[in-house]
Design an enzyme around this catalytic site. Structure first.
Site, PDB file in Angstrom:
ATOM      1  N   ASP A 169      -0.118   3.693 -11.921  1.00 13.57           N
ATOM      2  CA  ASP A 169      -0.228   1.824 -10.977  1.00 13.57           C
ATOM      3  C   ASP A 169      -1.676   2.217 -10.376  1.00 13.57           C
ATOM      4  OD1 ASP A 169       0.685  -0.071  -9.629  1.00 13.57           O
ATOM      5  OD2 ASP A 169       1.682   0.489  -8.241  1.00 13.57           O
TER       6      ASP A 169
ATOM      7  N   PHE B 204       7.833  -0.808   0.919  1.00  9.10           N
ATOM      8  CA  PHE B 204       7.885   0.281   1.219  1.00  9.10           C
ATOM      9  C   PHE B 204       8.209   1.051   3.087  1.00  9.10           C
ATOM     10  CE2 PHE B 204       7.594   5.260   0.277  1.00  9.10           C
ATOM     11  CZ  PHE B 204       7.187   6.203   1.290  1.00  9.10           C
TER      12      PHE B 204
ATOM     13  N   GLY C 125      -1.101  -3.173   6.599  1.00 10.26           N
ATOM     14  CA  GLY C 125      -0.983  -3.098   5.283  1.00 10.26           C
ATOM     15  C   GLY C 125       0.376  -3.249   5.139  1.00 10.26           C
ATOM     16  N   VAL C 126       1.031  -4.326   4.079  1.00  4.52           N
ATOM     17  CA  VAL C 126       2.536  -3.767   4.340  1.00  4.52           C
ATOM     18  C   VAL C 126       3.691  -4.079   2.472  1.00  4.52           C
ATOM     19  CG1 VAL C 126       4.878  -5.914   4.947  1.00  4.52           C
ATOM     20  CG2 VAL C 126       2.656  -5.797   6.473  1.00  4.52           C
TER      21      VAL C 126
ATOM     22  N   LYS D  13       5.939  -0.358   6.227  1.00  2.24           N
ATOM     23  CA  LYS D  13       4.280  -0.386   6.479  1.00  2.24           C
ATOM     24  C   LYS D  13       3.416   0.428   6.846  1.00  2.24           C
ATOM     25  CE  LYS D  13       5.970  -4.815   9.273  1.00  2.24           C
ATOM     26  NZ  LYS D  13       6.947  -4.891  10.308  1.00  2.24           N
ATOM     27  N   VAL D  14       2.061   0.370   6.840  1.00  4.56           N
ATOM     28  CA  VAL D  14       1.042   0.629   7.002  1.00  4.56           C
ATOM     29  C   VAL D  14       0.273   0.412   8.210  1.00  4.56           C
ATOM     30  CG1 VAL D  14      -1.079   2.050   6.269  1.00  4.56           C
ATOM     31  CG2 VAL D  14       1.031   1.211   4.674  1.00  4.56           C
TER      32      VAL D  14
END
Ligand SMILES: *[C@@H]1O[C@H](CO)[C@@H](O)[C@H](O)[C@H]1NC(C)=O
Ligand SMILES: *[C@@H]1O[C@H](CO)[C@@H](O)[C@H](O)[C@H]1NC(C)=O
Ligand SMILES: *[C@@H]1O[C@H](CO)[C@@H](O)[C@H](O)[C@H]1NC(C)=O
Ligand SMILES: *[C@@H]1O[C@H](CO)[C@@H](O)[C@H](O)[C@H]1NC(C)=O
Ligand SMILES: *[C@@H]1O[C@H](CO)[C@@H](O)[C@H](O)[C@H]1NC(C)=O
Ligand SMILES: *[C@@H]1O[C@H](CO)[C@@H](O)[C@H](O)[C@H]1NC(C)=O
Ligand SMILES: *[C@@H]1O[C@H](CO)[C@@H](O)[C@H](O)[C@H]1NC(C)=O
Length: 860
Positions: free
Chosen positions: A652, A539, A535-536, A541-542
């Site tokens: 959210d 915040f 994920g990007v 990257k994951v």
């Protein structure tokens, strides 16, 4: 939203009566001209507030136009506050002029209402035009209502101007289609021409030039911002006779230094001094205030700061409204006022100015905004005047207005905003199905900012326009948006702290969660191997990783330069370390070495809910699986709202923040934006609008008041997304279909919801189940938070829908459901069943005593 439209009062309430309603106590202002024109309409009509609008075809107003035509909007956006004046428009395909006879000695408000829609087959995106006045003032230039509203995710806009007295006794407004674009046309839905008292007669002191001042009395103005500092939204009807709208100031506050708000006791009378008429600002503005807080040490170390986006190359007047509600003596509360980092006022002492408590006073400061990088902002900052040794190191502000002054060429127009960037980004975030949805923070922020902005636009305040910022390397790329600017989330519940400073906060964090060394994290992610990125986001990257010889984890590494990240990082740790629930993602630990901010979570094998719904190669989920995931997520949210010590509002909620583990158990993730909710005596949290585009509670951005019902709204969008397998926003679809929430409600109302259900589910959903599910989703999307069900009710209804589905699949009749639910052992989801404190209105269920056993106001 329907109720508002239907609430068109008969036009019995005359304009005169309204005027007298507006005017309160002392110097009531009665405008000699009050023209409300509904353009393109054939008859006079009242709007939802009972204000009477005259048809432009029949009124005495003269319209000289070769090529003008009345038109009706093709589609009524549910977000319109009233059909009048927005559903009718006048279209101009060549230069055309309205002429209004007016009192030649008075200034006038001119408010222009625009609702971009398809009119007479003309597409709103082709409309670019200018509006100018007989006095040589350019109000709008190359203006696209379509782009502007789209950028602000608002259905309509109102622009408020104040024009100088028209010496020839008439105001004319010339609409001219842009020559730059072929087939361009101009249009307008409503025009207000209302005389106003001269509230700009005093020169404004030019900041940075002690002896110079700017003569405002000779300028036309455009209202940029109008804030009730420390107070709430005030609609035009609550203004002191000038039908202005005042907004909450919190979205504009910089950093975490929010100070504290307070208001006058009920028994206190606000007394306008001689010579200050009450129409300068209403009492409600002066009754509430914001100050820095009780701790002098804290106050010394921060500035109470507001930031506003504006257009470059204009002079602005910043009007500050004060009313001392606590101090009674000179030199008790003395402070310096900075505008754009220059001293606008040293040693401001409100009692020194008024000599009395509870007495209003206002001050005007002028500032020129250059066109340099980062210059298109106005900063207003307050700091205690330590040098004069006041009794309290503190400052106070009650209201603020910012007006743009026409330039030397008589221009007030700025550029159109850049919506495509934001929409592109909103679209882009969807394609990054990120493990923890981190991308979304930035976008959400942006959308929230827009939403607030749009409200301001909507009711007559006009703001900003900011040039496109290069996106990509700047994590706040969407910062072109008006409001956000440099302000960032403050998620700490303290309202009395100074600006948050990354390092000092971080030092406390280790105590809250397991600490990983940077070396461990590097090992787990093979030195942040790009192939492990799942994920990007804004915040950072994951990564997928492995710790403790085999435990799979998701590792979120923040972008160290993002200050927003620091706050959200901290919030997430604080929130998650306190919460444990089967349907919330667990935080395993964190790492804060080398200036890194890294969070380690449970790995969710099946990723996000969204990646199983659309734009995916994964096998589709069955309807029952979808229901079970929704129920899990609802349970997680219900726990957040009711199960923890404080109500926690997620802020959210969306399909990328609902993750699914290897057993298909849904878990709510991403608490970076969460807020601790209202305590007992307060029904909402007033806060900056945050959240994600397409999921935002309209009431939240209208009122900037956060309640658990904002999450319920977003969850309603999630439910429709699950049912229809399409994004919350699809900018490429026809306008009325762009927003899933609007479109689904529209279809539901028309009884054609089945047409937009995911084709893969065709024939697989029990009709009763679909009905229950859709009703539940629809109620979540009700306009007013109070009307929406609680998360507990939603959960209960979804469980019921699941029962209906199971019966459908096993061929049992509906009636069996109730007995089935009553069975004590029940199915596993029944065993865990948690119902809300309020029952739904299903009478057959209310009558059933068995259900009362399931009621438990507290989530688990
Ligand atoms: C025009 O405005 C002035 C100032 O408010 C007022 O005194 C005068 O009566 C008005 N004239 C008319 C014709 O209304
Ligand atoms: C506005 O005025 C009405 C009528 O005076 C009052 O009931 C309402 O509470 C006011 N609203 C606000 C936000 O002050
Ligand atoms: C107003 O009420 C407060 C307490 O409610 C009291 O302390 C104060 O003295 C009162 N003020 C006036 C002017 O009556
Ligand atoms: C502001 O003025 C400068 C100098 O006249 C000009 O170069 C610049 O383009 C202007 N900026 C805007 C946003 O109009
Ligand atoms: C004011 O100063 C701050 C830093 O102290 C800077 O970031 C900001 O850009 C300045 N604002 C203006 C309008 O010059
Ligand atoms: C407050 O703002 C002024 C003007 O920008 C600046 O000079 C001062 O350093 C600031 N003070 C603090 C404590 O940030
Ligand atoms: C008119 O507005 C459009 C959209 O914002 C922009 O692309 C174009 O450059 C503008 N034209 C002029 C002459 O400013």
């Amino acid at each position: 939203m329907t109720s508002r439209r239907n609430r068109l009062l008969p036009s019995l309430i005359s304009v005169a009566l309204l005027v007298s309603l507006f005017a309160s106590s002392n110097a009531a202002f009665v405008p000699s001209d009050l023209i409300l024109l509904t353009c393109g309409s054939s008859s006079d009509e009242a709007d939802a507030d009972g204000r009477k609008w005259l048809a432009d075809s029949t009124s005495k107003t003269s319209l000289s136009a070769k090529d003008s035509a009345p038109a009706t909007a093709m589609f009524q956006d549910p977000a319109l506050p009233s059909a009048v004046p927005y559903m009718s428009a006048r279209i101009f395909t060549s230069e055309s002029t309205y002429k209004f006879p007016v009192n030649q000695t008075e200034r006038h408000w001119v408010r222009l209402h625009f609702y971009p829609s398809t009119y007479n087959g003309l597409l709103p995106e082709n409309s670019y035009f200018s509006v100018s006045t007989s006095g040589g003032i350019t109000l709008l230039k190359n203006f696209s209502a379509y782009i502007t509203t789209k950028a602000l995710t608002q259905a309509y806009i109102v622009k408020e101007f104040s024009l100088l007295p028209a010496s020839d006794g008439s105001i004319s407004l010339t609409f001219k289609p842009s020559e730059e674009y072929k087939d361009s046309f101009a249009f307008v839905n409503g025009i207000e021409i209302i005389s106003m008292p001269d509230i700009y007669s005093e020169p404004a002191q030019l900041v940075g030039f002690a002896t110079q001042s700017v003569d405002v009395s000779n300028s036309a103005l455009l209202t940029m911002y109008r804030l009730n500092v420390g107070g709430q939204y005030l609609p035009p009807i609550n203004d002191s006779g000038l039908s202005r709208t005042w907004y909450d100031d919190t979205p504009y506050i910089y950093g975490a230094g929010f100070g504290i708000t307070f208001s006058a006791d009920d028994n206190v009378t606000i007394q306008y001094p001689d010579g200050t008429p009450d129409y300068v600002a209403p009492i409600d503005v002066y009754r509430t205030a914001r100050s820095m807080g009780p701790d002098p040490k804290v106050n010394m170390n921060y500035n109470l700061t507001w930031i506003f986006e504006v257009d470059a190359n204009f002079t602005y007047v910043v009007r500050l409204h004060f009313c001392e509600l606590q101090m009674t003596k000179i030199n008790q509360r003395v402070f310096d006022i900075f505008v754009n980092n220059q001293t606008a006022q040293a040693q401001a002492d409100v009692i020194g100015w008024t000599s009395e408590k509870d007495m209003p006073v206002y001050k005007d400061y002028a500032v020129y905004v250059n066109d340099g990088p980062g210059d298109e902002q106005i900063w207003v900052a307050l700091h205690p005047s330590v040098s004069v040794k006041p009794e309290y190191y503190d400052s106070i502000l009650n209201g603020m207005e910012i007006f743009k002054l026409s330039d030397t060429t008589g221009n007030l127009a700025g550029p159109n905003p850049q919506p495509s960037l934001m929409l592109e980004e909103a679209e882009m975030q969807r394609t990054f199905a990120s493990e923890s949805g981190s991308k979304v923070h930035v976008i959400g922020t942006a959308a929230g900012g827009v939403a607030v902005a749009s409200v301001l636009f909507a009711i007559g305040l006009v703001m900003y326009q900011r040039k496109r910022r290069v996106m990509g390397n700047d994590s706040s790329a969407s910062g072109w948006l008006p409001i956000y600017g440099n302000s960032h989330t403050t998620t700490s519940s303290s309202t009395i702290s100074g600006r948050s400073c990354g390092s000092s906060h971080l030092s406390n964090l280790a105590a809250m969660c397991r600490h990983f060394s940077f070396a461990e994290i590097k090992k787990a992610t093979k030195s942040f191997d790009e192939s492990l990125v799942i994920g990007v986001g804004g915040f950072g990257k994951v990564y997928k990783g492995v710790v403790d010889e085999g435990t799979k984890v998701a590792i979120k590494r923040s972008n160290p330069s993002s200050e927003q990240g620091v706050n959200e990082f901290q919030t997430e740790i604080e929130m998650l370390s306190k919460l444990r629930h089967k349907h919330l993602v667990s935080l395993i630990g964190c790492c804060e070495e080398n200036g890194e901010m890294i969070l380690v979570y449970d790995y969710m094998a099946h990723g996000t809910l969204r990646e199983h719904l659309y734009k995916t190669n994964k096998p589709p989920l069955s309807w029952k699986q979808r229901l079970e995931i929704c129920i899990g997520a609802a349970r997680g949210l219900h726990y957040l709202h009711t199960g923890a010590k404080y109500t926690i509002i997620h802020r959210d909620v969306k399909t990328t923040n609902i993750l699914v583990d290897e057993n298909w158990v849904a878990k709510v993730s991403d608490f970076g934006l969460s807020k601790t909710g209202p305590t007992m005596n307060q029904s909402h949290v007033s806060t900056m609008v945050k959240g994600s585009f397409g999921y935002l509670d309209p009431e939240y951005f209208r009122r900037q008041q956060l309640t658990d019902k904002s999450d319920v709204y977003s969850f309603g969008v999630v439910l429709f997304e699950v049912l229809c397998a399409r994004p919350a926003l699809s900018p490429n679809l026809p306008r009325e279909q762009v927003s899933l929430a609007d479109w689904a409600l529209h279809c539901q109302k028309k009884g054609v919801l089945q047409d937009i259900v995911d084709p893969l589910l065709e024939g697989k959903i029990g009709p009763e189940c679909l009905k229950k599910f859709a009703e539940t989703a629809q109620k979540c999307l009700l306009d007013h938070g109070v009307d929406r069900p609680s998360m507990g009710d939603v959960l209960w209804n979804l469980e019921f829908a699941l029962q209906l589905q199971e019966n459908f699949e096993s061929g049992k009749p509906v009636a069996d459901v109730i007995t089935e639910r009553a069975a004590p052992a029940g199915t596993d989801h029944l065993a865990e069943s948690v119902a809300g404190s309020e029952m739904s209105e299903d009478s057959e269920l209310n009558n059933s005593a068995v259900f009362s056993q399931l009621i438990n106001p507290v989530g688990r």
